[in-house]
Design an enzyme around this catalytic site. Sequence first.
Site, PDB file in Angstrom:
ATOM      1  N   SER A 172      10.217  -5.466   2.116  1.00 34.07           N
ATOM      2  CA  SER A 172       9.498  -6.403   2.911  1.00 34.07           C
ATOM      3  C   SER A 172       8.606  -7.269   2.056  1.00 34.07           C
ATOM      4  O   SER A 172       8.824  -7.865   1.297  1.00 34.07           O
ATOM      5  CB  SER A 172       8.892  -5.667   4.022  1.00 34.07           C
ATOM      6  OG  SER A 172       8.004  -6.562   4.889  1.00 34.07           O
ATOM      7  N   ALA A 216      -1.012  -8.002  14.748  1.00 32.64           N
ATOM      8  CA  ALA A 216      -1.771  -9.326  14.446  1.00 32.64           C
ATOM      9  C   ALA A 216      -1.233  -9.913  13.105  1.00 32.64           C
ATOM     10  O   ALA A 216      -1.257 -11.137  12.941  1.00 32.64           O
ATOM     11  CB  ALA A 216      -3.400  -8.875  14.041  1.00 32.64           C
ATOM     12  N   ARG A 221      -9.072   3.882   9.971  1.00 32.18           N
ATOM     13  CA  ARG A 221      -7.786   4.651   9.968  1.00 32.18           C
ATOM     14  C   ARG A 221      -7.234   4.906   8.701  1.00 32.18           C
ATOM     15  O   ARG A 221      -7.273   4.004   7.792  1.00 32.18           O
ATOM     16  CB  ARG A 221      -7.153   4.133  11.130  1.00 32.18           C
ATOM     17  CG  ARG A 221      -6.345   2.971  10.766  1.00 32.18           C
ATOM     18  CD  ARG A 221      -5.323   2.296  11.706  1.00 32.18           C
ATOM     19  NE  ARG A 221      -4.058   2.826  11.401  1.00 32.18           N
ATOM     20  CZ  ARG A 221      -3.323   2.209  10.521  1.00 32.18           C
ATOM     21  NH1 ARG A 221      -3.696   1.191   9.792  1.00 32.18           N
ATOM     22  NH2 ARG A 221      -2.086   2.557  10.446  1.00 32.18           N
ATOM     23  N   SER A 238      -4.122   4.580   6.208  1.00 33.77           N
ATOM     24  CA  SER A 238      -2.898   3.568   6.346  1.00 33.77           C
ATOM     25  C   SER A 238      -2.019   4.365   6.337  1.00 33.77           C
ATOM     26  O   SER A 238      -1.780   5.417   5.701  1.00 33.77           O
ATOM     27  CB  SER A 238      -3.081   2.851   5.107  1.00 33.77           C
ATOM     28  OG  SER A 238      -1.813   2.120   4.496  1.00 33.77           O
TER      29      SER A 238
HETATM   30  C1  LIG Z   1      -3.303  -3.497   9.308  1.00 35.59           C
HETATM   31  C2  LIG Z   1      -1.767  -3.780   8.964  1.00 35.59           C
HETATM   32  O1  LIG Z   1      -1.377  -4.913   8.949  1.00 35.59           O
HETATM   33  N1  LIG Z   1      -0.956  -2.802   8.904  1.00 35.59           N
HETATM   34  C3  LIG Z   1       0.370  -2.748   8.730  1.00 35.59           C
HETATM   35  C4  LIG Z   1       0.759  -1.800   7.523  1.00 35.59           C
HETATM   36  O2  LIG Z   1       0.494  -0.326   8.102  1.00 35.59           O
HETATM   37  P1  LIG Z   1      -0.519   0.516   7.480  1.00 35.59           P
HETATM   38  O3  LIG Z   1      -0.135   1.766   8.344  1.00 35.59           O
HETATM   39  O4  LIG Z   1      -1.970  -0.098   8.199  1.00 35.59           O
HETATM   40  O5  LIG Z   1      -0.408   0.738   6.071  1.00 35.59           O
HETATM   41  O6  LIG Z   1       2.142  -1.732   7.162  1.00 35.59           O
HETATM   42  C5  LIG Z   1       3.018  -1.599   8.437  1.00 35.59           C
HETATM   43  C6  LIG Z   1       4.532  -1.684   8.086  1.00 35.59           C
HETATM   44  O7  LIG Z   1       4.806  -3.056   7.483  1.00 35.59           O
HETATM   45  C7  LIG Z   1       2.835  -2.553   9.511  1.00 35.59           C
HETATM   46  O8  LIG Z   1       3.291  -2.303  10.764  1.00 35.59           O
HETATM   47  C8  LIG Z   1       1.290  -2.623   9.852  1.00 35.59           C
HETATM   48  O9  LIG Z   1       0.957  -3.510  10.881  1.00 35.59           O
HETATM   49 MG   LIG Z   2       8.604  -7.302   6.728  1.00 30.18          MG
END
Ligand SMILES: CC(=O)N[C@H]1[C@@H](OP(=O)(O)O)O[C@H](CO)[C@@H](O)[C@@H]1O
Ligand SMILES: [Mg+2]
Length: 543
Positions: free
Chosen positions: A64, A371, A497, A499
């Site tokens: 991605s 978002a 939170r 990640s």
């Molecule tokens: C704040 C933020 O944008 N977090 C992203 C990111 O996740 P995290 O768990 O926050 O690392 O990657 C995910 C997968 O692509 C997406 O679904 C999510 O929205």
């Molecule tokens: Mg993607």
Amino acid sequence: MYLEAVLRSSAPHAKPTGLILQYGTAGFRTKAEYLDHVMYRMGLLAVLRSKKTKSVIGVMVTASHNPEEDNGVKLVDPMGEMLAQEWEVYATNLANAEEHELQLVLTNIIKQDSINMQQESFVAIGRDTRPSSESLSCAVIDGVTSLDSKFHDYGLVTTPQLHYIICCRNTDGGYGEPTIEGYYQKLSKAFKELVQQAPGCGGEPICLNVDGANGIGALKLKEMESYLQSVLSIQLFNDSSKGKLNYMCGADYVKVQQKSPEGLDMKPAEPYCSFDGDADRIVYYYNDVNNVFHLLDGDKIATLISTFIKELLLKVNLNLKMAVVQTAYANGSSTRYLEEVIKVPVYCAKTGVKHLHHKAQEFDIGVYFEANGHGTVLFSKKAEEQIKQLTQTGATEKIKKAAEMLENVINLINQTVGDAISDMLVIEAILFLKGLTIQKWDEIYTDLPNRQLKVTVADRKVIETTDAERQTIKPPGLQEKIDELVKTYSMARAFVRPSGTEDVVRVYAEADTQENADALAHKVCLAVFSLAGGVGDQPKPLR
Ligand SMILES: CC(=O)N[C@H]1[C@@H](OP(=O)(O)O)O[C@H](CO)[C@@H](O)[C@@H]1O
Ligand SMILES: [Mg+2]
């Protein structure tokens, strides 16, 4: 025995001893050189999943929005959804088994899920444009064929195109023709029909500037252009002819940096959008006449689409339950606008598309967006049938016309997963039908100033959350500290939170002014640092 062939073919895809990876929010993701064995094994797992579900299963090779050097893999379930959560554990166990444990782990999955190995299976494979993707997808195919399964390699496709194909194949074409050509035809037909329903249609084509992130989305949009001719005129930037994938461009860069990508010269007032590296996310933006940058993210997209659908539902007078699903990162202004002005119920799900998707499935019409621009709209069977019925038997022309618009939205939106191309066409059609410029769309509500930061801690698992990640329950004292800090600012909100994709704790804060949002975010970072085992230097203030 079939497992002998699996072990034999595994030798060229041997796992580096000791390497441990997790099937996270978006599958496996890391540096491409560590992924060959994971790909082979995900080929195996896809075959097992296909036998178990008696359906076609997808394997997408992509990382991605990550840098070009990374890669990743995710499995696609029968209706085009993300892999069922129970199977994520199998994926993780399989990826982490040392070579000598592989047979045992496979046998355990087969036993535990009572998989009939005589059952036929079929795996559909797709990949993005990363230099490493082709050989990694060959490793997937090696896994698939070592279990004697049928497969089709779709080659270069966007993630949502593969999800679409899986859904088409498993509905015997009910969702559409299971080819890329079928995807272009279905979407372009619905788009043209929608646009033609606008009063002023027939004049100049709609113009849009697209940043393709130098990725697969750019290639596929070029392919699709001829299907949209005369209705949509696209100026494509970062089209992968020279620039590096996702480097200083793409949806994630624009959203996180809150600025325009490299590779395009922004003209005031013109609309722009950016795809991410596998084209499942989109954000819009423009520069105003004073050259001030304005971002229209997933929240603004969710608001535009929900308003449009709600207005049509009122016209057709159908009593369908509609809701919007967001995450804690949704801007407070968007939630307030949806609840108070559009009067649509809003739910908050945990971060990650699979959580939003499941929640949205509970409604007749479920709109979900993160978002960051990943989202779509789900229509229940009941909703689709009632709308279809009205296109034929609607009491008045007005009702029939509104029902036809809804039907075209159903066909235009990719209900399997967020899709940059499909979302872009939905947005362009709505703006055209409503006669809105990007500025007018932006003015629907004003975002609360916000800031997202990261804190590095020794073990991010020490933070546990509840209430869709809006409150912490561990470590002790952290939530109390956040509450105390939030109280000192006006219109403020903050949460933290761990990640699911990076080894960091994410901090989000919003408040009445950018200075306050920045200051609150910084203070919350300090609280995380001291109460959750921060490592390295103390977080520094932003200004
Ligand atoms: C704040 C933020 O944008 N977090 C992203 C990111 O996740 P995290 O768990 O926050 O690392 O990657 C995910 C997968 O692509 C997406 O679904 C999510 O929205
Ligand atoms: Mg993607």
